[in-house]
Scaffold this motif. Structure first.
Motif, mmCIF file in Angstrom:
data_model
loop_
_atom_site.group_PDB
_atom_site.id
_atom_site.type_symbol
_atom_site.label_atom_id
_atom_site.label_comp_id
_atom_site.label_asym_id
_atom_site.label_seq_id
_atom_site.Cartn_x
_atom_site.Cartn_y
_atom_site.Cartn_z
ATOM 1 N N GLY A 1 -51.786 -20.104 27.109
ATOM 2 C CA GLY A 1 -50.442 -19.607 26.850
ATOM 3 C C GLY A 1 -49.756 -19.156 28.117
ATOM 4 N N TYR A 2 -48.444 -19.126 28.082
ATOM 5 C CA TYR A 2 -47.670 -18.688 29.234
ATOM 6 C C TYR A 2 -47.881 -17.196 29.483
ATOM 7 N N ASN A 3 -48.009 -16.847 30.761
ATOM 8 C CA ASN A 3 -48.068 -15.435 31.120
ATOM 9 C C ASN A 3 -47.007 -15.138 32.173
ATOM 10 N N GLU A 4 -47.078 -13.970 32.765
ATOM 11 C CA GLU A 4 -46.045 -13.524 33.696
ATOM 12 C C GLU A 4 -45.998 -14.346 34.981
ATOM 13 N N ASN A 5 -47.042 -15.116 35.260
ATOM 14 C CA ASN A 5 -47.094 -15.907 36.492
ATOM 15 C C ASN A 5 -46.840 -17.389 36.270
ATOM 16 N N SER A 6 -46.532 -17.793 35.055
ATOM 17 C CA SER A 6 -46.302 -19.197 34.755
ATOM 18 C C SER A 6 -44.973 -19.671 35.327
ATOM 19 N N LEU A 7 -44.891 -20.970 35.545
ATOM 20 C CA LEU A 7 -43.673 -21.564 36.101
ATOM 21 C C LEU A 7 -42.588 -21.673 35.030
ATOM 22 N N PHE A 8 -41.341 -21.624 35.484
ATOM 23 C CA PHE A 8 -40.210 -21.743 34.569
ATOM 24 C C PHE A 8 -39.609 -23.150 34.639
ATOM 25 N N HIS A 9 -39.192 -23.659 33.489
ATOM 26 C CA HIS A 9 -38.494 -24.947 33.411
ATOM 27 C C HIS A 9 -37.640 -24.941 32.146
ATOM 28 N N PRO A 10 -36.556 -24.141 32.114
ATOM 29 C CA PRO A 10 -35.737 -24.033 30.900
ATOM 30 C C PRO A 10 -35.121 -25.372 30.505
ATOM 31 N N ARG A 11 -34.997 -25.595 29.183
ATOM 32 C CA ARG A 11 -34.515 -26.883 28.691
ATOM 33 C C ARG A 11 -33.276 -26.732 27.809
ATOM 34 N N SER A 12 -32.526 -25.675 28.024
ATOM 35 C CA SER A 12 -31.275 -25.479 27.291
ATOM 36 C C SER A 12 -30.361 -24.603 28.136
ATOM 37 N N PRO A 13 -29.036 -24.665 27.907
ATOM 38 C CA PRO A 13 -28.141 -23.755 28.623
ATOM 39 C C PRO A 13 -28.517 -22.294 28.394
ATOM 40 N N TYR A 14 -29.019 -21.971 27.209
ATOM 41 C CA TYR A 14 -29.469 -20.612 26.922
ATOM 42 C C TYR A 14 -30.626 -20.226 27.834
ATOM 43 N N GLY A 15 -31.627 -21.099 27.923
ATOM 44 C CA GLY A 15 -32.789 -20.815 28.761
ATOM 45 C C GLY A 15 -32.411 -20.675 30.229
ATOM 46 N N VAL A 16 -31.498 -21.538 30.693
ATOM 47 C CA VAL A 16 -31.050 -21.475 32.093
ATOM 48 C C VAL A 16 -30.310 -20.162 32.356
ATOM 49 N N ALA A 17 -29.426 -19.773 31.432
ATOM 50 C CA ALA A 17 -28.679 -18.523 31.596
ATOM 51 C C ALA A 17 -29.611 -17.318 31.598
ATOM 52 N N LYS A 18 -30.593 -17.329 30.700
ATOM 53 C CA LYS A 18 -31.557 -16.235 30.648
ATOM 54 C C LYS A 18 -32.375 -16.154 31.938
ATOM 55 N N LEU A 19 -32.658 -17.304 32.531
ATOM 56 C CA LEU A 19 -33.440 -17.301 33.768
ATOM 57 C C LEU A 19 -32.647 -16.648 34.897
ATOM 58 N N TYR A 20 -31.341 -16.892 34.956
ATOM 59 C CA TYR A 20 -30.514 -16.191 35.945
ATOM 60 C C TYR A 20 -30.579 -14.688 35.696
ATOM 61 N N GLY A 21 -30.427 -14.281 34.435
ATOM 62 C CA GLY A 21 -30.484 -12.856 34.114
ATOM 63 C C GLY A 21 -31.816 -12.244 34.519
#
Length: 341
Positions: free
Chosen positions: A148-168
């Motif tokens: 499962g994903y933990n705090e050190n896993s890589l990010f790869h958002p696949r929606s405008p929502y996920g991308v916006a949350k990653l900026y936040g």
């Protein structure tokens, strides 16, 4: 520092007070003795009466994440020891249709909240919780650790929502490091419950199941049924939010159950609650509800939160489905019994 702050009644400001998590959090903070403030959008917000009725202990302050001035005013009015930034355009499907609005609210809105705390001179006195999300991971197989994903896993958002949350998420970490602010990010996996909006698939299912049971609708229309999610109960997850701000140092924490279930599994349990074993005749798949890019599986690893915060989820998956169906059956039955206008 926390011991000194505890000598006076704690004050908390919650953005997104009208949402699922905002309601659960306000209730729990009130029970802990907090003075609770909630940011609410003005212009005759349709949820205002509901909040005022269900949570009369919340002091509402009008404001908007896209309006920095209103956020400064909200921070000055509430003078919070803790600020929980839960407000967002939070529906993944909606974010594909309205990506610019999603960016303005879900991404830039976080910056506006952080700046409101900083420019009002509360950078070292207000502890901030930023609602990050498992959608930042994206669910791609090459990016998903087996446990499962933990705090050190890589990010790869696949929606405008996920991308916006990653900026936040990253601007929150930047303010933590740049201005020595106590900002903790909760990377929460899917959490549902009786307060979930009916536009979300879990509540859409339990709402429809209740109405099918009562003869109020013949079927439910859904998109893909194969995606798997790590589903927990929202009431458990907001306890984790609170624990993050009681921790000695600000940090990032994954909250999850550590197990996944498909939408088909959710359907099976939900229909079983009303005595229907074969749900297929009641479900119609509609391409309109299928997303341009779908996350196949999201599985979280909550080990860090369990070990450092002492957090545990209490409601299991079958219990979550049962709780939601029972709630919607009660609501729909009550509405049936109301006299017609």
């Amino acid at each position: 520092m926390l011991e000194e702050l505890m000598t006076e009644r704690r004050r908390a400001l919650i953005t997104g007070i009208t949402g699922q998590d905002g309601g659960h959090l306000a209730e729990q903070l009130h029970e802990k003795g907090y003075e609770v403030f909630g940011l609410i959008r003005g212009q005759n917000n349709p949820r205002r009466v509901e909040v005022e009725t269900d949570m009369p202990y919340v002091t509402l302050i009008e404001g908007d994440l896209t309006d920095p001035t209103s956020l400064v005013r909200a921070v000055e009015t509430s003078d919070p020891h803790e600020l929980y930034n839960l407000a967002a355009i939070s529906h993944v499907g909606y974010s594909f249709k309205n990506p610019t609005l999603t960016a303005d609210v879900t991404a830039k809105g976080v910056l506006n909240v952080l700046e409101a705390v900083r420019v009002t001179g509360r950078a070292q006195t207000t502890r901030i919780y930023q609602a990050s999300t498992s959608e930042m991971f994206g669910g791609l197989d090459y990016n998903r650790p087996g446990a499962g994903y933990n705090e050190n896993s890589l990010f790869h958002p696949r929606s405008p929502y996920g991308v916006a949350k990653l900026y936040g998420h990253w601007i929150a970490k930047n303010y933590r490091e740049s201005y020595d602010m106590f900002v903790s990010c909760g990377i929460l996996f899917n959490h549902e419950g009786e307060r979930r909006g009916v536009e979300f698939v879990t509540r859409k299912i339990t709402h429809a199941v209740a109405r099918i049971k009562l003869g109020l609708q013949p079927h439910i229309e859904l998109g893909d049924l194969w995606p798997k999610r790590d589903w927990g109960y929202a009431g458990d997850f907001v306890d984790g939010m609170w624990r993050m701000l009681q921790h000695d140092v600000p940090d990032d924490f994954v909250l999850a159950t550590g197990e996944t279930h498909s939408i088909e599994e959710f359907l099976t349990l939900a229909f079983a609650e009303i005595g229907i074993d074969d749900w297929k005749p009641y479900v119609v798949q509609n391409p309109a509800y299928m997303r341009p890019a779908e996350v196949d599986i999201l599985l979280g690893d909550p080990t860090k939160a369990e070990n450092e915060l002492g957090w545990r989820r209490e409601v299991d998956f079958p219990g979550l489905v049962s709780l939601m169906v029972a709630h919607d059956l009660a609501v729909q039955s009550r509405q049936l019994s109301l006299p017609s206008a």
